[in-house]
Design a protein around this motif. Structure first.
Motif, mmCIF file in Angstrom:
data_model
loop_
_atom_site.group_PDB
_atom_site.id
_atom_site.type_symbol
_atom_site.label_atom_id
_atom_site.label_comp_id
_atom_site.label_asym_id
_atom_site.label_seq_id
_atom_site.Cartn_x
_atom_site.Cartn_y
_atom_site.Cartn_z
ATOM 1 N N ARG A 1 27.722 30.753 37.404
ATOM 2 C CA ARG A 1 27.322 29.533 38.119
ATOM 3 C C ARG A 1 27.608 28.300 37.270
ATOM 4 N NH1 ARG A 1 22.787 32.635 39.717
ATOM 5 N NH2 ARG A 1 21.554 31.742 37.999
ATOM 6 N N ASP A 2 27.237 28.345 36.004
ATOM 7 C CA ASP A 2 27.489 27.206 35.120
ATOM 8 C C ASP A 2 28.988 27.021 34.884
ATOM 9 O OD1 ASP A 2 24.778 26.776 34.917
ATOM 10 O OD2 ASP A 2 24.562 27.847 33.005
ATOM 11 N N ALA A 3 29.691 28.119 34.771
ATOM 12 C CA ALA A 3 31.128 28.055 34.517
ATOM 13 C C ALA A 3 31.880 27.479 35.720
ATOM 14 C CB ALA A 3 31.664 29.439 34.173
ATOM 15 N N GLU A 4 31.450 27.848 36.919
ATOM 16 C CA GLU A 4 32.097 27.304 38.119
ATOM 17 C C GLU A 4 31.911 25.792 38.210
ATOM 18 O OE1 GLU A 4 30.426 29.639 41.259
ATOM 19 O OE2 GLU A 4 32.079 31.100 41.217
ATOM 20 N N GLU A 5 30.738 25.328 37.824
ATOM 21 C CA GLU A 5 30.497 23.883 37.824
ATOM 22 C C GLU A 5 31.389 23.193 36.794
ATOM 23 O OE1 GLU A 5 26.822 20.677 37.189
ATOM 24 O OE2 GLU A 5 26.418 22.825 37.267
ATOM 25 N N ALA A 6 31.556 23.828 35.624
ATOM 26 C CA ALA A 6 32.388 23.246 34.576
ATOM 27 C C ALA A 6 33.876 23.281 34.933
ATOM 28 C CB ALA A 6 32.158 23.994 33.262
ATOM 29 N N LEU A 7 34.297 24.343 35.591
ATOM 30 C CA LEU A 7 35.706 24.496 35.942
ATOM 31 C C LEU A 7 36.080 23.719 37.196
ATOM 32 C CD1 LEU A 7 38.359 26.007 35.142
ATOM 33 C CD2 LEU A 7 37.633 27.844 36.703
ATOM 34 N N GLY A 8 35.148 23.706 38.139
ATOM 35 C CA GLY A 8 35.422 23.046 39.411
ATOM 36 C C GLY A 8 36.034 23.961 40.448
ATOM 37 N N PHE A 9 36.066 25.266 40.160
ATOM 38 C CA PHE A 9 36.653 26.237 41.076
ATOM 39 C C PHE A 9 35.850 27.535 41.014
ATOM 40 C CE2 PHE A 9 40.035 23.407 39.790
ATOM 41 C CZ PHE A 9 40.649 23.089 41.003
ATOM 42 N N PRO A 10 35.906 28.346 42.074
ATOM 43 C CA PRO A 10 35.193 29.629 42.068
ATOM 44 C C PRO A 10 35.733 30.566 40.996
ATOM 45 C CG PRO A 10 35.864 29.020 44.296
ATOM 46 C CD PRO A 10 36.568 28.081 43.363
ATOM 47 N N ILE A 11 34.881 31.443 40.497
ATOM 48 C CA ILE A 11 35.260 32.434 39.490
ATOM 49 C C ILE A 11 34.892 33.814 40.016
ATOM 50 C CG2 ILE A 11 34.833 33.301 37.153
ATOM 51 C CD1 ILE A 11 34.215 30.389 36.348
ATOM 52 N N GLU A 12 35.830 34.722 39.975
ATOM 53 C CA GLU A 12 35.601 36.090 40.423
ATOM 54 C C GLU A 12 35.402 37.009 39.214
ATOM 55 O OE1 GLU A 12 39.531 35.515 43.057
ATOM 56 O OE2 GLU A 12 38.713 37.563 43.077
ATOM 57 N N ILE A 13 34.374 37.822 39.245
ATOM 58 C CA ILE A 13 34.259 38.913 38.275
ATOM 59 C C ILE A 13 34.942 40.114 38.897
ATOM 60 C CG2 ILE A 13 32.708 40.418 36.996
ATOM 61 C CD1 ILE A 13 30.646 38.209 37.012
ATOM 62 N N ILE A 14 36.066 40.512 38.336
ATOM 63 C CA ILE A 14 36.850 41.578 38.962
ATOM 64 C C ILE A 14 36.537 42.931 38.331
ATOM 65 C CG2 ILE A 14 38.725 40.063 39.704
ATOM 66 C CD1 ILE A 14 40.313 40.958 37.252
ATOM 67 N N ALA A 15 36.648 43.969 39.129
ATOM 68 C CA ALA A 15 36.419 45.332 38.656
ATOM 69 C C ALA A 15 37.541 45.762 37.724
ATOM 70 C CB ALA A 15 36.330 46.283 39.844
ATOM 71 N N GLY A 16 37.267 46.801 36.949
ATOM 72 C CA GLY A 16 38.257 47.283 35.996
ATOM 73 C C GLY A 16 39.555 47.710 36.640
ATOM 74 N N VAL A 17 39.462 48.407 37.767
ATOM 75 C CA VAL A 17 40.683 48.876 38.434
ATOM 76 C C VAL A 17 41.463 47.703 38.991
ATOM 77 C CG1 VAL A 17 41.554 50.216 40.378
ATOM 78 C CG2 VAL A 17 39.752 51.160 38.943
ATOM 79 N N GLU A 18 40.762 46.674 39.513
ATOM 80 C CA GLU A 18 41.452 45.483 39.998
ATOM 81 C C GLU A 18 42.131 44.757 38.837
ATOM 82 O OE1 GLU A 18 42.614 42.192 42.564
ATOM 83 O OE2 GLU A 18 42.454 44.366 42.640
ATOM 84 N N GLU A 19 41.472 44.710 37.708
ATOM 85 C CA GLU A 19 42.094 44.115 36.529
ATOM 86 C C GLU A 19 43.364 44.882 36.165
ATOM 87 O OE1 GLU A 19 39.588 44.010 33.096
ATOM 88 O OE2 GLU A 19 41.103 43.061 31.821
ATOM 89 N N ALA A 20 43.287 46.197 36.219
ATOM 90 C CA ALA A 20 44.454 47.012 35.910
ATOM 91 C C ALA A 20 45.592 46.737 36.896
ATOM 92 C CB ALA A 20 44.077 48.496 35.943
ATOM 93 N N ARG A 21 45.258 46.610 38.171
ATOM 94 C CA ARG A 21 46.287 46.339 39.189
ATOM 95 C C ARG A 21 46.992 45.018 38.915
ATOM 96 N NH1 ARG A 21 47.221 43.750 44.065
ATOM 97 N NH2 ARG A 21 45.300 42.541 43.875
ATOM 98 N N LEU A 22 46.211 43.988 38.617
ATOM 99 C CA LEU A 22 46.796 42.669 38.369
ATOM 100 C C LEU A 22 47.616 42.652 37.080
ATOM 101 C CD1 LEU A 22 43.784 40.438 39.445
ATOM 102 C CD2 LEU A 22 45.924 40.798 40.702
ATOM 103 N N ILE A 23 47.148 43.376 36.070
ATOM 104 C CA ILE A 23 47.914 43.478 34.819
ATOM 105 C C ILE A 23 49.277 44.095 35.097
ATOM 106 C CG2 ILE A 23 48.068 44.775 32.655
ATOM 107 C CD1 ILE A 23 45.006 44.327 32.390
ATOM 108 N N TYR A 24 49.291 45.166 35.885
ATOM 109 C CA TYR A 24 50.567 45.822 36.166
ATOM 110 C C TYR A 24 51.509 44.895 36.938
ATOM 111 C CZ TYR A 24 54.163 49.008 37.597
ATOM 112 O OH TYR A 24 55.393 49.584 37.777
ATOM 113 N N ILE A 25 50.988 44.207 37.942
ATOM 114 C CA ILE A 25 51.819 43.278 38.721
ATOM 115 C C ILE A 25 52.429 42.229 37.803
ATOM 116 C CG2 ILE A 25 51.758 41.453 40.473
ATOM 117 C CD1 ILE A 25 49.638 43.110 41.937
ATOM 118 N N GLY A 26 51.598 41.679 36.897
ATOM 119 C CA GLY A 26 52.101 40.675 35.980
ATOM 120 C C GLY A 26 53.183 41.199 35.064
ATOM 121 N N ALA A 27 52.943 42.358 34.467
ATOM 122 C CA ALA A 27 53.935 42.931 33.554
ATOM 123 C C ALA A 27 55.217 43.294 34.291
ATOM 124 C CB ALA A 27 53.356 44.158 32.856
ATOM 125 N N ALA A 28 55.079 43.877 35.492
ATOM 126 C CA ALA A 28 56.244 44.326 36.246
ATOM 127 C C ALA A 28 57.161 43.178 36.632
ATOM 128 C CB ALA A 28 55.795 45.079 37.501
#
Length: 520
Positions: free
Chosen positions: A110-137
């Motif tokens: 909540r505090d971080a979203e106010e500081a950033l000005g945008f929503p922040i998602e806490i992503i699951a480990g598998v979702e993090e893995a999926r995004l890492i692979y997309i980025g590397a690929a």
């Protein structure tokens, strides 16, 4: 795509931003979206990184301590200033392992979203893995078959097997360089027993998934992001890889580094000479990595041992790039190199008609020549076409010596999807497609002579940039002696082309390569 004010100074208003609140570092990437006929590409234009070490601020009861809490907010406020005014649809912020486990994560977000000005998602480990692979690929060279991507983060380690841009197996293990270092090397103390325990603890986690991963298999191994990059740089700069040092240097300037099993073992042996991390002497060891790299090293050794890895290439691209491609929601070309070449053609204002003309002729000539058993015809045709598409990019700088400018750009620019070797071959074809050949004759590592022969011949015949019918030309390569056959009537009607071909033959003869012009 919605447009908004360009706060970066880039020419395009199509900007996107990814924020990665990792367990060790907070990072932000601002990029330009470039649309080409072959697909969409992300062009980074600004990056921010702050070593926050959020995981080190977790108390025994899994609460984020006040000091780490405030360090994180301070960094996020600075990020917020950079992307102030961005359209919310163009920004995605994600948080990973530490905020997955912290009991007061909701308050921090909540505090971080106010500081950033945008929503922040806490992503699951598998979702993090999926995004890492997309980025590397999207950032590494295309590979035949499966690819294994390993990302040792601050609080977790992601291992993904995929093919092309599609992940197949995804796992996120609760072992990371920060948490592992705090657990086994408290206060920076080092000894052989603690390091062995750190290795065994990591191996126990990896053993759970090793069977399925080994059964699926892979052809390419990529290490992504901070820990892998830091280890690769330390191993290379301290000459610990046990391979040709020039290879390591080329890898560093290409994908981002090379890690070998021998290099990891040599680094471990060096580390165990000391009793505290502050005593360790290694070229390139950064202060913000000093406290956490022993844990990362132990995890990486465990990954190599459990999965039988001998070497791993490294890329900076990972979660942030994956977040941006996921944000765009666009399907990408199977080979990122085609997208990159298209984007370069746009960026440097290439005369497409001429590029297509030269590429079509050069490819036709190459297909007339026998295919060496040690080379891939498809790869060579693709490389030759890319060279034709990019041979005039140097004209955007100067007509005088433009081929030198073309080669410099191709050899030194960030070209997603291209390995350093790809870029070196491409640059050599571009420097050699016009002018004297002596610069390549003295280069013992250059071997693409047949492709260069085809490209230079196509460039000579296409000099008029017209759409007239070209003569039927037959080419041959007889043990390094090139010959071209064409109509006597056609060449008589084109005296400039005849003169240019005679000069071409003389240039090849000058470097000891016979070149015959046959008129029929």
């Amino acid at each position: 795509m919605t447009s908004f004010k360009d706060v970066s100074g880039a020419n395009s208003t199509d900007l996107v931003a990814a924020v990665d609140l990792g367990s060790n570092s907070f990072r932000m990437l601002v990029a330009q979206v470039v649309n080409t006929p072959s697909g969409t590409q992300i062009r980074p234009i600004d990056t921010l990184r702050e070593s926050v070490r959020l995981a080190a601020g977790l108390t025994d009861n899994k609460l984020l301590g006040n000091e780490a809490y405030q360090r994180g907010l301070a960094a996020i406020r600075r990020f917020g200033e950079r992307i102030r005014g961005f359209d919310p649809s163009k920004v995605r912020a994600v948080a990973t392992n530490t905020l997955r486990v912290a009991k007061n994560a909701a308050s921090f977000v909540r505090d971080a979203e106010e500081a950033l000005g945008f929503p922040i998602e806490i992503i699951a480990g598998v979702e993090e893995a999926r995004l890492i692979y997309i980025g590397a690929a999207h950032e590494v060279p295309a590979a035949q078959g499966n690819r294994l991507v390993v990302d040792v983060g601050g609080g977790s380690t992601e291992l993904i097997i995929g093919k092309g841009y599609e992940p197949k197996l995804l796992e996120s293990l609760y072992i990371g360089c920060v948490s592992h270092s705090m657990r086994f090397f408290p206060k920076g103390n080092i000894d052989a027993h603690a390091f062995k325990e750190a290795e065994l603890a990591a191996r126990r986690e990896i053993q759970v998934i090793a069977g399925a991963y080994l059964k699926t298999g892979w052809k390419q191994v990529i290490g992504s992001s901070g820990t892998a990059r830091a280890l690769a740089e330390l191993i290379t700069e301290n000459q610990l890889n046990g391979v040709d040092d020039s290879l390591s240097v080329r890898r560093i300037s290409g994908l981002g580094g090379l890690i070998t099993r021998e290099g990891l073992r040599a680094m471990k042996k060096h580390l165990l000479k000391y009793e505290h991390v502050n005593q360790v002497e290694l070229i390139g060891l950064k202060d913000d990595r000093r406290a956490v790299w022993p844990g990362g090293l132990a995890i990486m050794i465990a990954v190599f041992d459990e999965l039988g890895i001998e070497s791993m290439e490294v890329t900076d691209a990972a979660l942030r790039i994956g977040v941006l491609y996921d944000l765009l929601g666009r399907s990408q070309h199977d080979d990122m190199r085609f997208v990159t070449v298209e984007q370069f053609m746009q960026r440097y204002g290439v005369d497409r008609s001429q590029a297509i003309r030269v590429g079509k002729q050069a490819t036709e000539f190459l297909t007339q020549l026998p295919q060496p058993s040690s080379e891939s015809r498809d790869e060579n045709v693709a490389l030759l076409q890319w060279a034709a598409n990019l041979h005039e990019i140097g004209l955007s700088i100067s007509h005088n010596g433009y081929h030198k400018h073309s080669a410099y750009i191709a050899g030194n620019a960030d070209m997603p999807g291209f390995s350093k070797n790809d870029q070196a071959r491409l640059a050599a074809l571009l420097i050699g497609h016009a002018g004297k050949l002596g610069k390549l004759a003295n280069n013992a590592s250059f071997y693409d002579w047949r492709m260069l022969f085809c490209l230079r011949l196509a460039q000579v015949l296409s000099r008029g940039r017209g759409n007239e019918d070209f003569p039927k030309v037959r080419v041959a390569d007889n043990n390094g002696m090139y010959s071209i056959s064409l109509s006597k009537e056609w060449i008589k009607a084109h005296p400039l082309t005849e003169f240019s071909l005679q000069k071409e033959a003389a240039e090849w003869e000058r470097i000891g390569r016979p070149y015959e012009i046959i008129l029929k």
